[in-house]
Scaffold this active site. Structure first.
Site, PDB file in Angstrom:
ATOM      1  CE  LYS A 106     -12.912  -9.957 -47.557  1.00 40.43           C
ATOM      2  NZ  LYS A 106     -12.041  -8.783 -47.762  1.00 40.43           N
ATOM      3  CE  LYS A 108     -23.479 -11.323 -40.794  1.00 39.66           C
ATOM      4  NZ  LYS A 108     -24.770 -11.294 -41.493  1.00 39.66           N
ATOM      5  CG  ASP A 117     -30.119 -11.387 -42.752  1.00 38.68           C
ATOM      6  OD1 ASP A 117     -29.408 -10.613 -43.422  1.00 38.68           O
ATOM      7  OD2 ASP A 117     -30.980 -10.986 -41.948  1.00 38.68           O
ATOM      8  CG  PHE A 125     -18.234  -9.337 -36.021  1.00 39.31           C
ATOM      9  CD1 PHE A 125     -17.868 -10.672 -35.919  1.00 39.31           C
ATOM     10  CD2 PHE A 125     -19.395  -9.027 -36.734  1.00 39.31           C
ATOM     11  CE1 PHE A 125     -18.630 -11.671 -36.509  1.00 39.31           C
ATOM     12  CE2 PHE A 125     -20.161 -10.027 -37.332  1.00 39.31           C
ATOM     13  CZ  PHE A 125     -19.777 -11.348 -37.213  1.00 39.31           C
ATOM     14  CG  HIS A 153     -25.927 -16.363 -33.649  1.00 36.13           C
ATOM     15  ND1 HIS A 153     -24.763 -16.075 -32.942  1.00 36.13           N
ATOM     16  CD2 HIS A 153     -26.029 -15.384 -34.576  1.00 36.13           C
ATOM     17  CE1 HIS A 153     -24.224 -14.980 -33.425  1.00 36.13           C
ATOM     18  NE2 HIS A 153     -24.972 -14.531 -34.422  1.00 36.13           N
ATOM     19  NE  ARG A 154     -22.309 -15.541 -38.625  1.00 37.22           N
ATOM     20  CZ  ARG A 154     -22.370 -14.477 -37.826  1.00 37.22           C
ATOM     21  NH1 ARG A 154     -21.489 -14.326 -36.851  1.00 37.22           N
ATOM     22  NH2 ARG A 154     -23.283 -13.555 -38.005  1.00 37.22           N
TER      23      ARG A 154
END
Lengths: 188, 188
Positions: free
Chosen positions: B14, B16, B68, B143, B172-173
């Protein structure tokens, strides 16, 4: 010797193949190597990893096996477990010993899962050896984590300090492959 | 809004999902969650892991993505990399900091790979943020490894010491999902 007494092991690890070949050979089973890439999934359970690999190998007209092994250290919640080879390639034995500094519980298990498939039949065998993590790297025989793993029944020596025959009398891999061999020999 | 501006993210994480949703939302793309188990392979390359997961998801009549991510620490040869979540569950942040003791090079990269598929089209985007590993756990936001990762452009704070908005400006995400969003918006 019936046709079913010849097995093919899908692996690129010559060390594993050599150990497995010796164990099965003493039971009258011939092991050949199939040098193919196998798909490895991420999972905590070695049996799941080995079985998945096998299911994803091209269906062949001959008995095939896949082995997956790992070192599970109690004081590190099972680390490095299924990712033992990756951990060896990155932080190495020194990294694992560093993590074990001041960890009182040094108990660990070496596990090997051997998955077998032939025609519509598939099964999987698990071999486990209990022991502990040494405080330093000892011995130059074997491979992988052998120089830091002291099996419970090995007189205090690491696998790295044992001859291949001594290791094969005790090891997780030998236990899994002997189960497979016995199963093969009792079948028709 | 065209039908293609709605995406489904296959994940059980959750945190991410929440980050990705916020990033895409600011670009006019709606992200929904698809709570399914995905197959993760063992591989050094996150793009390979995300793409494999996506290929193995049931073919759906809607655009699906899989992400990922991993933390790659230079001084540890890329560890924990693709196995970041397993490492967190076992040796934890404390274990990683223990491994970093007396390691001079504390540089690290956080990477995120986002794989997309819809009908016969598939693609994958990589986002990377460079930074370093802190010497202690700092902050309680975010997290995973956020409390020990100091991004290069974050004024010396860890991701764990930043608000979600601050982290999303750098992470990064965010970089991977912004690439995806831009690609979606330039398509017909």
């Amino acid at each position: 010797m019936s046709k079913e007494r010849i097995l093919w092991m899908a692996t690129r690890n010559k060390n594993k193949y050599s150990e497995a070949k010796n164990i099965l050979s003493s039971m009258g089973v011939t092991l050949k190597i199939l040098e193919v890439n196998r798909v490895e999934v991420q999972a905590d359970d070695l049996k799941e990893i080995a079985s998945y690999s096998l299911r994803n190998l091209e269906s062949e007209s001959r008995p095939i096996i896949v082995e997956d092994a790992g070192l599970f250290i109690d004081g590190l919640n099972g680390f490095p477990g299924p990712y033992s080879s990756y951990v060896l390639r990155t932080i190495g034995l020194e990294g694992v010993l560093k993590l074990m500094k001041n960890v009182e519980n040094r108990e660990a298990k070496f596990k090997s899962a051997v998955a077998y498939k032939f025609r519509d039949q598939s099964t999987c065998f698990l071999g486990v050896v209990e022991g502990e993590i040494s405080t330093e790297i000892r011995g130059s025989q074997g491979f992988g984590y052998d120089p830091i793993f002291i099996p419970g029944e090995g007189g205090g020596r690491t696998f790295g300090e044992m001859s291949p025959e001594e290791k094969n009398a005790l090891s997780h891999r030998a236990r899994a492959f002997r189960k497979l061999g016995e199963w093969l020999l009792t079948r028709n």
